[in-house]
Design a protein around this motif. Structure first.
Motif, PDB file in Angstrom:
ATOM      1  N   ILE A 115       0.763  -1.179  -0.004  1.00 53.06           N
ATOM      2  CA  ILE A 115      -0.167  -0.086  -0.125  1.00 53.06           C
ATOM      3  C   ILE A 115       0.828   1.180   0.057  1.00 53.06           C
ATOM      4  CG2 ILE A 115      -1.644   1.140   1.209  1.00 53.06           C
ATOM      5  CD1 ILE A 115      -2.507  -1.332   2.615  1.00 53.06           C
ATOM      6  N   ASN A 116       0.938   2.078  -1.105  1.00 52.41           N
ATOM      7  CA  ASN A 116       1.736   2.998  -1.352  1.00 52.41           C
ATOM      8  C   ASN A 116       0.746   4.535  -1.099  1.00 52.41           C
ATOM      9  OD1 ASN A 116       3.991   2.070  -2.171  1.00 52.41           O
ATOM     10  ND2 ASN A 116       3.130   1.536  -4.125  1.00 52.41           N
ATOM     11  N   ARG A 117       1.392   5.524  -0.248  1.00 51.73           N
ATOM     12  CA  ARG A 117       0.661   6.538  -0.135  1.00 51.73           C
ATOM     13  C   ARG A 117       1.695   7.663  -0.661  1.00 51.73           C
ATOM     14  NH1 ARG A 117      -0.107   8.722   5.572  1.00 51.73           N
ATOM     15  NH2 ARG A 117       2.213   9.718   5.209  1.00 51.73           N
ATOM     16  N   TYR A 118       0.875   8.453  -1.658  1.00 52.47           N
ATOM     17  CA  TYR A 118       1.732   9.667  -2.442  1.00 52.47           C
ATOM     18  C   TYR A 118       1.153  10.876  -1.879  1.00 52.47           C
ATOM     19  CZ  TYR A 118       3.617   6.079  -5.804  1.00 52.47           C
ATOM     20  OH  TYR A 118       3.943   4.928  -6.416  1.00 52.47           O
ATOM     21  N   GLN A 119       1.860  11.656  -0.935  1.00 49.18           N
ATOM     22  CA  GLN A 119       1.570  13.054  -0.903  1.00 49.18           C
ATOM     23  C   GLN A 119       2.014  13.940  -1.812  1.00 49.18           C
ATOM     24  OE1 GLN A 119       3.081  12.667   3.168  1.00 49.18           O
ATOM     25  NE2 GLN A 119       0.993  13.352   4.038  1.00 49.18           N
ATOM     26  N   GLN A 123       7.415  10.805  -5.248  1.00 47.60           N
ATOM     27  CA  GLN A 123       7.383  10.094  -6.785  1.00 47.60           C
ATOM     28  C   GLN A 123       7.853   8.733  -6.438  1.00 47.60           C
ATOM     29  OE1 GLN A 123      10.339  11.905  -9.040  1.00 47.60           O
ATOM     30  NE2 GLN A 123      11.454  12.605  -7.033  1.00 47.60           N
ATOM     31  N   MET A 124       7.858   8.203  -7.517  1.00 49.47           N
ATOM     32  CA  MET A 124       8.676   6.565  -7.463  1.00 49.47           C
ATOM     33  C   MET A 124       9.434   6.626  -8.696  1.00 49.47           C
ATOM     34  SD  MET A 124       7.275   2.953  -6.635  1.00 49.47           S
ATOM     35  CE  MET A 124       6.550   3.685  -5.164  1.00 49.47           C
ATOM     36  N   THR A 125      10.684   6.469  -8.454  1.00 46.64           N
ATOM     37  CA  THR A 125      11.817   6.669  -9.703  1.00 46.64           C
ATOM     38  C   THR A 125      11.589   5.255 -10.610  1.00 46.64           C
ATOM     39  OG1 THR A 125      13.642   5.929  -8.263  1.00 46.64           O
ATOM     40  CG2 THR A 125      13.231   8.048  -8.724  1.00 46.64           C
ATOM     41  N   LEU A 126      11.761   5.419 -11.652  1.00 46.44           N
ATOM     42  CA  LEU A 126      12.120   4.002 -12.524  1.00 46.44           C
ATOM     43  C   LEU A 126      12.712   2.632 -11.900  1.00 46.44           C
ATOM     44  CD1 LEU A 126      12.664   4.836 -16.312  1.00 46.44           C
ATOM     45  CD2 LEU A 126      10.512   4.469 -15.203  1.00 46.44           C
ATOM     46  N   HIS A 127      11.819   1.575 -11.794  1.00 46.47           N
ATOM     47  CA  HIS A 127      12.620   0.390 -11.007  1.00 46.47           C
ATOM     48  C   HIS A 127      12.004  -0.731 -11.603  1.00 46.47           C
ATOM     49  CE1 HIS A 127       8.762   1.312  -9.223  1.00 46.47           C
ATOM     50  NE2 HIS A 127       8.757   0.180  -8.969  1.00 46.47           N
ATOM     51  N   GLN A 128      12.371  -1.883 -11.475  1.00 47.92           N
ATOM     52  CA  GLN A 128      11.924  -3.270 -11.798  1.00 47.92           C
ATOM     53  C   GLN A 128      11.203  -3.912 -10.395  1.00 47.92           C
ATOM     54  OE1 GLN A 128      15.721  -4.492 -13.169  1.00 47.92           O
ATOM     55  NE2 GLN A 128      14.291  -5.502 -15.155  1.00 47.92           N
ATOM     56  N   ASP A 129      10.197  -4.512 -10.534  1.00 46.52           N
ATOM     57  CA  ASP A 129       9.511  -5.341  -9.304  1.00 46.52           C
ATOM     58  C   ASP A 129      10.273  -6.776  -9.333  1.00 46.52           C
ATOM     59  OD1 ASP A 129       8.071  -3.149  -8.990  1.00 46.52           O
ATOM     60  OD2 ASP A 129       6.073  -4.070  -8.967  1.00 46.52           O
ATOM     61  N   ARG A 130      11.374  -6.951  -8.564  1.00 51.81           N
ATOM     62  CA  ARG A 130      12.084  -8.350  -9.015  1.00 51.81           C
ATOM     63  C   ARG A 130      12.358  -8.902  -7.589  1.00 51.81           C
ATOM     64  NH1 ARG A 130      16.985  -7.300 -12.483  1.00 51.81           N
ATOM     65  NH2 ARG A 130      17.097  -9.488 -11.745  1.00 51.81           N
ATOM     66  N   ILE A 149       0.654  10.258 -12.704  1.00 47.89           N
ATOM     67  CA  ILE A 149       1.371  10.067 -14.310  1.00 47.89           C
ATOM     68  C   ILE A 149       2.129   8.601 -13.900  1.00 47.89           C
ATOM     69  CG2 ILE A 149       2.689  10.916 -16.104  1.00 47.89           C
ATOM     70  CD1 ILE A 149       1.590  13.478 -15.619  1.00 47.89           C
ATOM     71  N   PHE A 150       1.718   7.611 -14.507  1.00 44.25           N
ATOM     72  CA  PHE A 150       2.581   6.292 -14.226  1.00 44.25           C
ATOM     73  C   PHE A 150       3.344   6.366 -15.658  1.00 44.25           C
ATOM     74  CE2 PHE A 150       2.847   1.731 -15.046  1.00 44.25           C
ATOM     75  CZ  PHE A 150       3.080   1.335 -13.733  1.00 44.25           C
ATOM     76  N   LEU A 151       4.667   5.952 -15.316  1.00 42.89           N
ATOM     77  CA  LEU A 151       5.704   5.970 -16.194  1.00 42.89           C
ATOM     78  C   LEU A 151       5.914   4.488 -16.684  1.00 42.89           C
ATOM     79  CD1 LEU A 151       8.122   8.394 -14.299  1.00 42.89           C
ATOM     80  CD2 LEU A 151       6.572   9.136 -16.256  1.00 42.89           C
ATOM     81  N   VAL A 197      -4.637  12.885  -1.038  1.00 46.36           N
ATOM     82  CA  VAL A 197      -3.283  11.913  -1.466  1.00 46.36           C
ATOM     83  C   VAL A 197      -3.751  11.073  -2.391  1.00 46.36           C
ATOM     84  CG1 VAL A 197      -2.254  12.139   0.823  1.00 46.36           C
ATOM     85  CG2 VAL A 197      -3.836  10.427   0.376  1.00 46.36           C
ATOM     86  N   ARG A 198      -2.815  10.502  -3.123  1.00 44.39           N
ATOM     87  CA  ARG A 198      -2.827   9.058  -4.151  1.00 44.39           C
ATOM     88  C   ARG A 198      -2.733   7.913  -3.272  1.00 44.39           C
ATOM     89  NH1 ARG A 198       0.530   6.040  -7.532  1.00 44.39           N
ATOM     90  NH2 ARG A 198      -0.883   4.822  -9.017  1.00 44.39           N
ATOM     91  N   ILE A 199      -3.543   7.003  -3.320  1.00 41.38           N
ATOM     92  CA  ILE A 199      -3.069   5.544  -2.762  1.00 41.38           C
ATOM     93  C   ILE A 199      -3.065   4.562  -3.731  1.00 41.38           C
ATOM     94  CG2 ILE A 199      -3.830   3.789  -1.285  1.00 41.38           C
ATOM     95  CD1 ILE A 199      -3.331   6.244   0.525  1.00 41.38           C
ATOM     96  N   LEU A 201      -2.645   0.252  -4.475  1.00 41.92           N
ATOM     97  CA  LEU A 201      -2.360  -0.967  -3.935  1.00 41.92           C
ATOM     98  C   LEU A 201      -1.741  -1.771  -5.072  1.00 41.92           C
ATOM     99  CD1 LEU A 201      -6.214  -1.493  -3.021  1.00 41.92           C
ATOM    100  CD2 LEU A 201      -4.393  -0.482  -1.528  1.00 41.92           C
ATOM    101  N   THR A 202      -0.613  -2.455  -4.683  1.00 41.39           N
ATOM    102  CA  THR A 202       0.075  -3.388  -5.689  1.00 41.39           C
ATOM    103  C   THR A 202      -0.146  -4.529  -5.204  1.00 41.39           C
ATOM    104  OG1 THR A 202       1.723  -1.341  -6.289  1.00 41.39           O
ATOM    105  CG2 THR A 202       2.223  -3.482  -6.841  1.00 41.39           C
ATOM    106  N   PHE A 203      -0.739  -5.489  -6.099  1.00 43.39           N
ATOM    107  CA  PHE A 203      -0.841  -6.764  -5.721  1.00 43.39           C
ATOM    108  C   PHE A 203       0.220  -7.701  -6.414  1.00 43.39           C
ATOM    109  CE2 PHE A 203      -4.779  -5.021  -5.026  1.00 43.39           C
ATOM    110  CZ  PHE A 203      -5.254  -5.360  -3.857  1.00 43.39           C
TER     111      PHE A 203
HETATM  112  C1  SIN Z   1       5.051   0.764  -7.715  1.00 46.21           C
HETATM  113  O1  SIN Z   1       5.617   0.484  -8.898  1.00 46.21           O
HETATM  114  O2  SIN Z   1       5.224  -0.330  -6.739  1.00 46.21           O
HETATM  115  C2  SIN Z   1       3.827   1.460  -7.235  1.00 46.21           C
HETATM  116  C3  SIN Z   1       3.447   2.028  -8.839  1.00 46.21           C
HETATM  117  C4  SIN Z   1       2.191   3.226  -8.530  1.00 46.21           C
HETATM  118  O3  SIN Z   1       2.060   3.820  -7.378  1.00 46.21           O
HETATM  119  O4  SIN Z   1       1.245   3.124  -9.227  1.00 46.21           O
END
Ligand code: SIN
Ligand code: FE2
Length: 208
Positions: A115-119, A123-130, A149-151, A197-199, A201-203
């Motif tokens: 669960i991510n909370r963006y105030q 931001q979330m910099t470019l990454h891989q889920d690994r 804005i999703f990158l 805020v933006r919430i 949820l990453t499953f």
């Molecule tokens: C993530 O990549 O873990 C979060 C992506 C998002 O907040 O949309």
């Protein structure tokens, strides 16, 4: 346009965008997030390089994603307080499984929800889920609250990125050949409502 409501595949680059897929559930989802984070509060985790992340995080499910100076990993217990992470609510499970199926990934069984909370400014910099052991399962990502804005990048960090606006109730899914694609979230713009805020949820299926 595909003609049907879902999925709305606007580009053939492996990101499946399901606009409004969770729209009728947003209030219920946010109420459940409040319950979860009353027990396992949002916190700014520290990267292995010692930098606090701008996004505040919590988890529910069998395991939760954590970051600290020792690295990134999934753990069954919340490092704050040491209790197991709150269980994944049935609505979370059902929504994520239905979204995966709609995106062409039937049989998804998540065991972790970050669960991510963006105030504004986060931001979330470019990454891989690994950090997951099962890379055959897709990622299902649900957006609530302020738009962002999703990158969406490619297999390498230097591939060009597409910018997709995600509104409250939107779901994006990726997996298969693009499971390890780079992705991130642009710095969240301030809104009129200072409390907004933006919430996200990453499953994921973290364990094999
Ligand atoms: C993530 O990549 O873990 C979060 C992506 C998002 O907040 O949309
Ligand atoms: Fe991610």
């Amino acid at each position: 346009m595909s003609g049907g409501l879902f999925p709305d595949i606007t580009a053939d680059d492996g990101l499946i965008h399901l606009p409004g897929f969770a729209a009728s559930d947003t209030d219920a989802l946010l109420a459940l997030v409040a319950d979860i984070t009353a027990r396992s509060p949002f916190r700014h985790m520290t990267t292995p390089w010692g930098k606090p992340m701008s996004v505040a995080m919590s988890n529910c499910g069998d395991v939760g994603w954590t970051a600290d100076r020792r690295g990134y990993r999934y753990a069954a217990h919340d490092p704050i307080g040491g209790a197991p992470w709150p269980a994944m609510p049935e609505l979370f499970r059902r929504l994520s499984e239905n979204a995966a199926t709609a995106a062409g990934f039937p049989g998804f069984r998540p065991d972790a929800c970050l669960i991510n909370r963006y105030q504004p400014g986060a931001q979330m910099t470019l990454h891989q889920d690994r950090d997951e052991r099962d890379l055959t399962a897709p990622i299902v990502s649900v957006s609530l609250g302020l738009p962002a804005i999703f990158l969406w990048g490619g297999a390498t960090r230097k591939d060009k990125t597409r910018r997709i606006t995600l509104a409250s109730g939107d779901v994006v899914v990726w997996g298969g050949a693009t499971r390890l694609n780079f992705h991130g979230v642009a710095k969240l713009k301030a809104s009129q409502r200072p409390e907004a805020v933006r919430i996200n949820l990453t499953f994921r299926k973290a364990r094999a």
